[in-house]
Design a protein around this motif. Structure first.
Motif, PDB file in Angstrom:
ATOM      1  N   LEU A  71       0.830  -1.203   0.000  1.00  0.00           N
ATOM      2  CA  LEU A  71       0.000   0.000   0.000  1.00  0.00           C
ATOM      3  C   LEU A  71       0.868   1.258   0.000  1.00  0.00           C
ATOM      4  CD1 LEU A  71      -2.836  -1.014   2.500  1.00  0.00           C
ATOM      5  CD2 LEU A  71      -2.998  -0.810   0.005  1.00  0.00           C
ATOM      6  N   ARG A  72       1.947   1.232   0.763  1.00  0.00           N
ATOM      7  CA  ARG A  72       2.850   2.370   0.777  1.00  0.00           C
ATOM      8  C   ARG A  72       3.485   2.568  -0.609  1.00  0.00           C
ATOM      9  NH1 ARG A  72       4.371   7.283   1.621  1.00  0.00           N
ATOM     10  NH2 ARG A  72       6.563   7.601   2.152  1.00  0.00           N
ATOM     11  N   ALA A  73       3.849   1.492  -1.267  1.00  0.00           N
ATOM     12  CA  ALA A  73       4.429   1.596  -2.605  1.00  0.00           C
ATOM     13  C   ALA A  73       3.426   2.192  -3.592  1.00  0.00           C
ATOM     14  CB  ALA A  73       4.893   0.225  -3.085  1.00  0.00           C
ATOM     15  N   ALA A  74       2.167   1.800  -3.504  1.00  0.00           N
ATOM     16  CA  ALA A  74       1.137   2.353  -4.388  1.00  0.00           C
ATOM     17  C   ALA A  74       1.009   3.856  -4.193  1.00  0.00           C
ATOM     18  CB  ALA A  74      -0.196   1.659  -4.124  1.00  0.00           C
ATOM     19  N   ASP A  75       1.009   4.294  -2.952  1.00  0.00           N
ATOM     20  CA  ASP A  75       0.904   5.729  -2.673  1.00  0.00           C
ATOM     21  C   ASP A  75       2.127   6.487  -3.200  1.00  0.00           C
ATOM     22  OD1 ASP A  75      -1.512   5.257  -1.423  1.00  0.00           O
ATOM     23  OD2 ASP A  75      -0.669   5.294   0.608  1.00  0.00           O
ATOM     24  N   LEU A  76       3.309   5.927  -2.992  1.00  0.00           N
ATOM     25  CA  LEU A  76       4.526   6.560  -3.488  1.00  0.00           C
ATOM     26  C   LEU A  76       4.507   6.691  -5.002  1.00  0.00           C
ATOM     27  CD1 LEU A  76       7.430   4.963  -1.398  1.00  0.00           C
ATOM     28  CD2 LEU A  76       6.915   7.397  -1.609  1.00  0.00           C
ATOM     29  N   LEU A  77       4.100   5.633  -5.672  1.00  0.00           N
ATOM     30  CA  LEU A  77       4.086   5.622  -7.138  1.00  0.00           C
ATOM     31  C   LEU A  77       3.200   6.755  -7.661  1.00  0.00           C
ATOM     32  CD1 LEU A  77       5.374   3.769  -9.304  1.00  0.00           C
ATOM     33  CD2 LEU A  77       3.207   2.531  -9.377  1.00  0.00           C
ATOM     34  N   GLU A  78       2.015   6.886  -7.106  1.00  0.00           N
ATOM     35  CA  GLU A  78       1.087   7.920  -7.575  1.00  0.00           C
ATOM     36  C   GLU A  78       1.559   9.319  -7.206  1.00  0.00           C
ATOM     37  OE1 GLU A  78      -3.295   6.009  -8.101  1.00  0.00           O
ATOM     38  OE2 GLU A  78      -2.770   6.661  -6.078  1.00  0.00           O
ATOM     39  N   LEU A 110      -0.997  -2.881  -7.236  1.00  0.00           N
ATOM     40  CA  LEU A 110      -0.345  -3.023  -5.934  1.00  0.00           C
ATOM     41  C   LEU A 110      -1.383  -3.066  -4.813  1.00  0.00           C
ATOM     42  CD1 LEU A 110       2.630  -0.547  -6.446  1.00  0.00           C
ATOM     43  CD2 LEU A 110       2.828  -3.020  -6.129  1.00  0.00           C
ATOM     44  N   ARG A 111      -2.422  -2.250  -4.923  1.00  0.00           N
ATOM     45  CA  ARG A 111      -3.464  -2.247  -3.885  1.00  0.00           C
ATOM     46  C   ARG A 111      -4.288  -3.533  -3.928  1.00  0.00           C
ATOM     47  NH1 ARG A 111      -3.904   3.554  -5.605  1.00  0.00           N
ATOM     48  NH2 ARG A 111      -2.677   4.670  -4.028  1.00  0.00           N
ATOM     49  N   GLU A 112      -4.552  -4.024  -5.114  1.00  0.00           N
ATOM     50  CA  GLU A 112      -5.239  -5.307  -5.216  1.00  0.00           C
ATOM     51  C   GLU A 112      -4.399  -6.410  -4.589  1.00  0.00           C
ATOM     52  OE1 GLU A 112      -7.824  -8.453  -6.188  1.00  0.00           O
ATOM     53  OE2 GLU A 112      -8.144  -6.291  -6.013  1.00  0.00           O
ATOM     54  N   LEU A 187       9.781   0.457 -10.357  1.00  0.00           N
ATOM     55  CA  LEU A 187       8.919  -0.213  -9.385  1.00  0.00           C
ATOM     56  C   LEU A 187       9.732  -0.861  -8.273  1.00  0.00           C
ATOM     57  CD1 LEU A 187       6.031  -0.741  -8.667  1.00  0.00           C
ATOM     58  CD2 LEU A 187       6.028  -2.744 -10.134  1.00  0.00           C
ATOM     59  N   ALA A 188      10.877  -1.405  -8.610  1.00  0.00           N
ATOM     60  CA  ALA A 188      11.730  -1.998  -7.576  1.00  0.00           C
ATOM     61  C   ALA A 188      12.172  -0.946  -6.572  1.00  0.00           C
ATOM     62  CB  ALA A 188      12.949  -2.669  -8.218  1.00  0.00           C
ATOM     63  N   ASP A 189      12.549   0.230  -7.063  1.00  0.00           N
ATOM     64  CA  ASP A 189      12.997   1.279  -6.156  1.00  0.00           C
ATOM     65  C   ASP A 189      11.840   1.819  -5.323  1.00  0.00           C
ATOM     66  OD1 ASP A 189      15.336   3.050  -5.393  1.00  0.00           O
ATOM     67  OD2 ASP A 189      13.843   4.565  -5.930  1.00  0.00           O
ATOM     68  N   THR A 190      10.670   1.900  -5.916  1.00  0.00           N
ATOM     69  CA  THR A 190       9.492   2.332  -5.160  1.00  0.00           C
ATOM     70  C   THR A 190       9.204   1.366  -4.020  1.00  0.00           C
ATOM     71  OG1 THR A 190       8.559   3.349  -7.156  1.00  0.00           O
ATOM     72  CG2 THR A 190       7.050   2.920  -5.340  1.00  0.00           C
ATOM     73  N   LEU A 191       9.268   0.073  -4.295  1.00  0.00           N
ATOM     74  CA  LEU A 191       9.058  -0.932  -3.248  1.00  0.00           C
ATOM     75  C   LEU A 191      10.145  -0.858  -2.183  1.00  0.00           C
ATOM     76  CD1 LEU A 191       7.977  -3.789  -5.633  1.00  0.00           C
ATOM     77  CD2 LEU A 191       6.587  -2.977  -3.722  1.00  0.00           C
ATOM     78  N   ARG A 192      11.379  -0.612  -2.604  1.00  0.00           N
ATOM     79  CA  ARG A 192      12.474  -0.472  -1.630  1.00  0.00           C
ATOM     80  C   ARG A 192      12.185   0.666  -0.665  1.00  0.00           C
ATOM     81  NH1 ARG A 192      16.474   3.013  -0.927  1.00  0.00           N
ATOM     82  NH2 ARG A 192      15.936   4.134  -2.850  1.00  0.00           N
ATOM     83  N   ARG A 193      11.776   1.813  -1.213  1.00  0.00           N
ATOM     84  CA  ARG A 193      11.509   2.971  -0.365  1.00  0.00           C
ATOM     85  C   ARG A 193      10.258   2.792   0.478  1.00  0.00           C
ATOM     86  NH1 ARG A 193      10.399   7.295  -3.510  1.00  0.00           N
ATOM     87  NH2 ARG A 193      10.398   6.158  -5.467  1.00  0.00           N
ATOM     88  N   ALA A 194       9.386   1.883   0.038  1.00  0.00           N
ATOM     89  CA  ALA A 194       8.180   1.582   0.821  1.00  0.00           C
ATOM     90  C   ALA A 194       8.463   0.625   1.974  1.00  0.00           C
ATOM     91  CB  ALA A 194       7.107   1.001  -0.087  1.00  0.00           C
TER      92      ALA A 194
END
Length: 486
Positions: A71-78, A110-112, A187-194
């Motif tokens: 969920l954190r990754a989804a928010d970061l991405l947007e 990601l939210r799904e 996407l990998a970096d977004t997940l890392r930061r999440a």
């Protein structure tokens, strides 16, 4: 000065072991957008080492923690959508609308996935033996290899492995060399930061022409337990052959020769813009794009005129400009393929209604043709470029025959004012998915997606992905003391 993108392995950015890089060229200008590490097979092994090591802890991490990261990754991405727009334009030539769709749909996926962290993973089954309880359980498979294409990179990266992460697997991403940032590193970096733990997601980029060797090495590793490939049918066949030798379950989402059927009662005021979107989105470089419009003869002339006028009004140019509808094709090879297909169609006797085979570098005009003969290559081959053909038919039976006259079976669309008849017609079209009164481009992350025939096998999305990325195990619990009460 050109920036450098290193591999992402075990939570660290590192150069390839041999120090090699390749140039990630922008289709806008042909200039170097990034220099990207070109992995050797030893780097692929290191990525699997990291993923296999992380699997031991990630597979046991609580569903609540996995959900939090996703969920954190989804928010970061947007929240970073403006940055992603620029990256998409420079790396893939995509206009802002396509970039925005990629970001939002990837975030939705990601939210799904986050919602599926607590999905049921087993069932109790009765036994014919007194005092016995049969338990069927689904457990994470292990390391997943995700081979991600360039054309809808964020959407397809998320589709390839978000739910795999949700149910406890770890991942090695091999992104397309045409868009390694958008197809993997972002996407990998977004997940890392999440907050995703070290080693759970790894990215191994390969130089042009070097992907087959590294991919073969990855598939051959016994710790890789699932392979997801989204791309062309020709490459998909090779992936399936390699995976088959190692008995590694594989999901292949491949090409299509997609049809939109327009019945005689369809309202063209509503559907011409939707058909144009289906045909020309991302300059036709979408597996779900409409290649063929199969239209009742009574509507064929009007549809042809209106679609041609719509196509001529679309703006081709700089994808960074807000009013641009179509950016460039991904590279010079794609432009040559467009010229060859349209030129061959013209030589075979097809009639040009809009556009044409000429390109300005990698920029192609949206092209509409009619009277396409079966001997033309375009009749059979996926165009993957901004060209669509119009095929008049006498009735629903002929429409189905034309739609099914292909080895592919990915997606289709049926447009009609009579929904019941359209639904009946949709049932007869051989495709993994059919839209009734909607454009051929569109899917939802909780719905299974995949094709038939040369369009691949296996399904991704929702519960189908849960089954794809888990292994079923059965436990026979024999209780001689009768405590089970069954």
């Amino acid at each position: 000065m050109t920036r450098v993108q290193d591999l992402f392995i075990d939570g660290e950015y590192r150069p390839a072991t041999n120090g090699r890089r390749f140039e990630d060229l922008s289709p806008i200008s042909g200039e170097v957008y990034r220099e990207v590490a070109a992995a050797a097979t030893s780097d692929a092994t290191a990525a699997v080492d990291a993923a296999a090591g992380a699997f031991r802890t990630w597979s046991c991490t609580s569903p609540a923690e996995r959900r939090r990261v996703l969920l954190r990754a989804a928010d970061l991405l947007e929240s970073e959508i403006e940055t992603h727009r620029s990256m998409f334009a420079c790396e893939t030539g995509s206009v802002r609308g396509w970039a925005d769709m990629n970001v939002r749909e990837a975030a939705s996926t990601l939210r799904e996935a986050a919602g599926l962290t607590t999905t049921a993973v087993g069932e109790l089954l009765p036994s014919n033996e007194t005092g016995t309880l049969n338990v069927s359980s689904r457990v994470p498979a292990g390391v997943v290899l995700a081979i991600v294409p360039w054309n809808a990179p964020l959407i397809l990266a998320a589709r390839s492995f978000a739910i795999a992460l949700a149910v406890g697997n770890t991942v090695v991403i091999r992104p397309s060399e045409e868009a390694p940032l958008a197809a993997g590193f972002v996407l990998a970096d977004t997940l890392r930061r999440a907050g995703l733990p070290v080693g759970v997601v790894n990215v191994v980029s390969t130089g042009p022409g070097e992907g087959p060797q590294v991919i073969a090495e990855l598939i051959a590793d016994p710790r890789v337990r699932r392979v997801v490939f989204i791309g062309s049918t020709a490459v998909g066949r090779k992936i399936a052959e390699i995976a088959g030798r190692h008995l590694t379950p594989t999901v292949l989402e491949l090409g299509g020769k997609n049809s939109t059927i327009v019945r005689e009662d369809a309202d063209l005021d509503i559907w011409v813009p939707a058909i144009a979107f289906s045909a020309f989105a991302n300059s036709g470089q979408v597996c779900m794009c409409t290649d063929r419009i199969i239209v009742h003869r009574s509507k064929a002339a009007e549809l042809a005129d209106r679609l041609a006028a719509h196509a001529e009004g679309l703006v081709v140019g700089d994808p960074l400009a807000a009013k641009t509808d179509l950016g460039p094709l991904i590279n010079s090879r794609a432009a040559a393929n467009f010229r060859d297909l349209v030129g061959d169609a013209m030589r075979c006797g097809a009639r040009l209604l809009a556009g044409g085979p000429e390109t300005d570098g990698s920029y192609a005009r949206p092209t509409v043709i009619s009277q396409l003969p079966r001997e033309a290559a375009l009749y059979h081959r996926e165009a993957f470029s901004p060209v669509v053909s119009i095929h008049p038919v006498a009735d629903d039976d002929e429409a189905v025959a034309v739609a099914n006259d292909t080895e592919y079976g990915l997606i289709a669309s049926v447009l009609s004012s009579d929904t019941a008849r359209a639904e009946t017609l949709a049932q007869r079209v051989r495709a993994g998915a059919v839209h009734v009164n909607g454009p051929s481009i569109g899917d939802e992350p909780h719905v299974a997606f995949g094709g038939l025939g040369a369009s691949g096998f296996g399904r991704l999305g929702g519960q189908e992905s849960v089954r794809t990325f888990t292994e079923q195990r059965t436990f026979y619990l024999h209780d001689r003391g009768g405590l089970f009460g069954v």
